[in-house]
Design a protein around this motif. Structure first.
Motif: not given
Lengths: 181, 357
Positions: B11-15, B21-31, B33-38
Motif C-alpha cells: 500500500e505504501a509503495l502505491a501511495h 509524480g508517476c505518470d502511469g501504472y500498468f499491471g496484472y494482479p498476482i499474490t 503484491q495485488s494490494e499495489i494495484m488495489e
C-alpha cells in the motif's frame, strides 16, 4: 518495553483485524510496531495468524519463533504455538475451540470465554474486541483510550457509531478474563 | 509534518507512486503484491494527479505499456511477483536495449514455476544479472521496511531517468504484506511537457522542425554500430558501479563475524545480531540496499576485518556469489538459506553463524 505477540485462530474470526487494532493503538502512543500476517489460502477458512510487535525502540525481525504472549483460538494453533511461548510468558485462550488444554507449568495461562460472551451480547463480531480487552487486562501495554482512538482512525466515519459497542466489548473482555485452573 | 500511518508495504509503495509524480501504472494482479494495484484503483489518482492506472490483459502487455510510456519520457511503472516478472523479461530487455527509464516492482514469492505465494528472494540472479537476453543490468533496490517501500519509488525513478536504465524494486512477500508505521513522501508534480523536452531530449514528443527525428528502438542491423551502443551502455554501467552503491551497516564497527543479507532476510538477521551480541559474540550485519550496483568495495573492506562471513538469503545461495567475488578467498564465506517460501527465525541464523566460530 517490548512485547512480541502471536494471535492465532481460524480465518474469519477477526484475528488479523484484532492485531491491526492493537498495532494502531500502539501507534497512537508513538510506539514502534510491526504487523505480519500469515497470508494466502489460510484466510479462506484454514488457520490464520498474525505476529504483532510493540516496542519503545525500533524493531528488527518482524518474524519470530518465540513469543511473550500467545492468544490462541483453536486446537491447531494450540498444538503449534503452546511450545513457542517464552518461559515466563503468557498464554491466553478461549476454551470454546480447545479440546486439549495447555499443559505448560512455566508460563502464565489465562482463559477467556469470548465466543459465549459475544453470543450473550448478540454480536458475534464483538468476539475479537472481547479478546483484545482480556489481553489488555493481563498485559496493559496500551491504554483503553488509545484503542478507542485507534478505532476512530481505522474505522471509516460511517462506522463510528459502532465504537461504543466495541468499547463495551473491550470492557467485557477485561471483566471475564481469568487465570486458568 | 506528514502524518505517521500504519500500512502494508504494498500500500505504501502505491501511495508513493502517486506522490512521486508517476505518470502511469500498468499491471496484472498476482499474490503477494495485488494490494499495489488495489490501492491505486481505490485512490483514483487519474482524478487528482492525472496518473493513469490500467489493469492490462497480461504481464507481457503491462511491460510493453511501460515501454510505450517510457518512450514518451513519462514516468511509467509496473509491479508483479516472480512468475509475472519472468513473463516480462523480453520487454525489460527491449527497454534496456532502447535505453529507457522505468520502474518494475517484484514482490517475490517462492519458485521456480508458479511456486508458492509465500516470501522468497530467489529472483536475485534474475534481477541483478540481466534476466532477459543481452548484456544489460537493471538498477536494483532492495527495501527492508515499509518506509523503504515508500521511499524507494522516487529514488528508483530518479536514478532510472538519470542513467536511462530501468530500475527494479526487489521486494518480497514479507515486506509487501507487513504493516509498519510509515511517513509518506511529499507530493511532487508530474513532469510537464517542457520538462520532458528539456530533460529527456530523446523522448518521442512529436517532432518539431528544430531537431531531427527521435527513434526509440533496440534494433540495429549494423553490428559495428551495435557494439558502439553496447560500449557506451557499459561505460554508463561502470559509472553507476562507481557512484551509486548503497548499503547499511549494523554493529559492524568492531565485528569479527559479518552477516550479509538484504531485504526481509536482513530484518531477521538484525535480530540475530542482537541475540549474538547478547552472548558476547561480535557479529555485525551489512545490508546491501542496491543489489546492482553491488557494494563490492565495502565487502572488500570487511574481508580485511572479520574472521568469516555468513550470507543469509531466502534462496539456495545467489547473492553469496557476489560476496565471494568481492572477498576473493580472503576469509571463508558460508551460506544459510531457506527456500520455497519458508522464512528462517532469527535463532536459525544464530545457529548457522555459531558453526563458524
Amino acid at each position: 518495553m517490548k512485547e512480541e505477540i502471536i494471535i492465532a485462530g481460524f480465518g474469519g474470526q477477526g484475528v488479523l483485524s484484532m492485531g491491526k487494532i492493537l498495532a494502531y493503538s500502539a501507534l497512537m502512543e508513538n510506539k514502534e510496531v510491526t504487523w505480519m500476517p500469515s497470508y494466502g489460502p489460510e484466510q479462506r477458512g484454514g488457520t490464520a495468524n498474525v505476529t504483532v510487535i510493540v516496542s519503545d525502540n525500533s524493531i528488527s525481525s518482524p518474524i519470530l519463533n518465540v513469543f511473550d504472549t500467545a492468544i490462541i483460538l483453536n486446537q491447531q494453533s494450540m498444538d503449534k504455538f503452546e511450545s513457542k511461548v517464552k518461559p515466563g510468558g503468557t498464554l491466553i485462550y478461549d476454551p470454546h475451540g480447545i479440546s486439549h488444554k495447555p499443559t505448560r507449568k512455566d508460563i502464565s495461562i489465562y482463559t477467556i470465554e469470548a465466543v459465549s460472551a459475544a453470543a450473550e451480547m448478540q454480536n458475534a463480531k464483538a468476539f475479537n474486541m472481547i479478546l483484545l480487552g482480556g489481553y489488555l487486562k493481563i498485559k496493559n501495554i496500551v491504554a483503553l483510550e488509545s484503542v478507542l482512538k485507534g478505532l476512530h482512525k481505522t474505522l471509516p466515519a460511517r462506522h463510528h457509531n459502532l465504537i461504543p459497542v466495541n468499547e463495551q466489548a473491550l470492557l467485557k473482555g477485561m471483566e471475564i478474563v481469568q487465570a486458568a485452573e | 509534518m506528514e502524518e505517521v500511518r500504519l500500512m502494508k508495504g504494498n500500500e505504501a509503495l502505491a501511495h508513493a507512486a502517486i506522490r512521486c509524480g508517476c505518470d502511469g501504472y500498468f499491471g496484472y494482479p498476482i499474490t503477494p503484491q495485488s494490494e499495489i494495484m488495489e490501492t491505486l484503483m481505490a485512490e483514483k489518482p487519474w482524478e487528482t494527479t492525472g496518473m493513469v492506472c490500467l489493469q492490462a490483459e497480461s504481464e507481457v502487455a503491462s511491460i510493453n505499456m511501460v515501454y510505450g510510456g517510457a518512450s514518451c519520457g513519462k514516468k511509467s511503472m509496473t509491479s508483479s511477483s516472480s512468475p509475472g516478472v519472468s513473463l516480462m523479461q523480453e520487454g525489460i530487455s527491449f527497454m534496456c536495449g532502447a535505453d529507457l527509464p522505468g520502474l518494475i516492482v517484484n514482490v517475490q514469492r517462492g519458485g521456480p514455476g508458479l511456486g508458492t505465494i509465500q516470501p522468497s528472494q530467489s529472483d536475485y540472479f534474475q534481477a541483478t544479472k540481466g534476466g532477459g537476453h543481452g548484456d544489460y543490468h537493471l538498477l536494483v533496490l532492495a527495501p527492508y521496511s515499509v518506509q523503504e517501500m515508500a521511499d524507494f519509488v522516487d529514488l528508483a525513478f530518479e536514478l532510472s531517468f538519470k542513467y536511462r536504465i530501468p530500475a527494479m524494486i526487489l521486494s518480497d512477500g514479507v515486506i509487501g504484506q507487513m504493516m509498519e508505521p510509515v511517513v509518506l513522501p511529499p507530493f511532487k508534480p508530474r513532469f510537464t511537457d517542457e520538462e520532458i523536452a528539456k530533460n529527456s531530449p530523446w523522448a518521442l514528443t512529436g517532432k518539431p522542425s528544430s531537431r531531427k527525428q527521435n527513434i526509440i528502438s533496440s534494433l540495429e542491423l549494423d553490428p559495428a554500430l551495435m557494439e558502439e551502443h553496447n560500449v557506451r551502455r557499459q561505460e554508463r554501467y561502470r559509472l553507476v558501479e562507481a557512484t551509486e552503491a548503497r548499503y547499511q551497516e549494523f554493529m559492524c564497527e568492531d565485528a569479527e563475524y559479518l552477516i550479509v543479507a538484504f531485504g526481509s532476510a536482513a530484518r531477521v538477521c538484525q535480530k540475530s545480531v542482537e541475540l549474538l551480541r547478547q552472548e558476547g559474540i561480535k557479529a555485525g550485519l551489512l545490508r546491501p540496499i542496491t543489489l546492482w550496483p553491488f557494494p563490492t568495495q565495502t565487502i572488500q573492506k570487511y574481508a580485511r576485518q572479520v574472521k568469516s562471513m555468513l550470507c543469509a538469503e531466502l534462496n539456495a545461495g545467489q547473492m553469496i556469489q557476489d560476496v565471494r567475488l568481492a572477498v576473493n578467498g580472503q576469509v571463508p564465506v558460508e551460506h544459510f538459506g531457506r527456500m520455497g517460501g519458508m522464512v528462517p527465525s532469527p535463532e536459525e541464523i544464530v545457529e548457522a553463524l555459531k558453526k563458524q566460530l
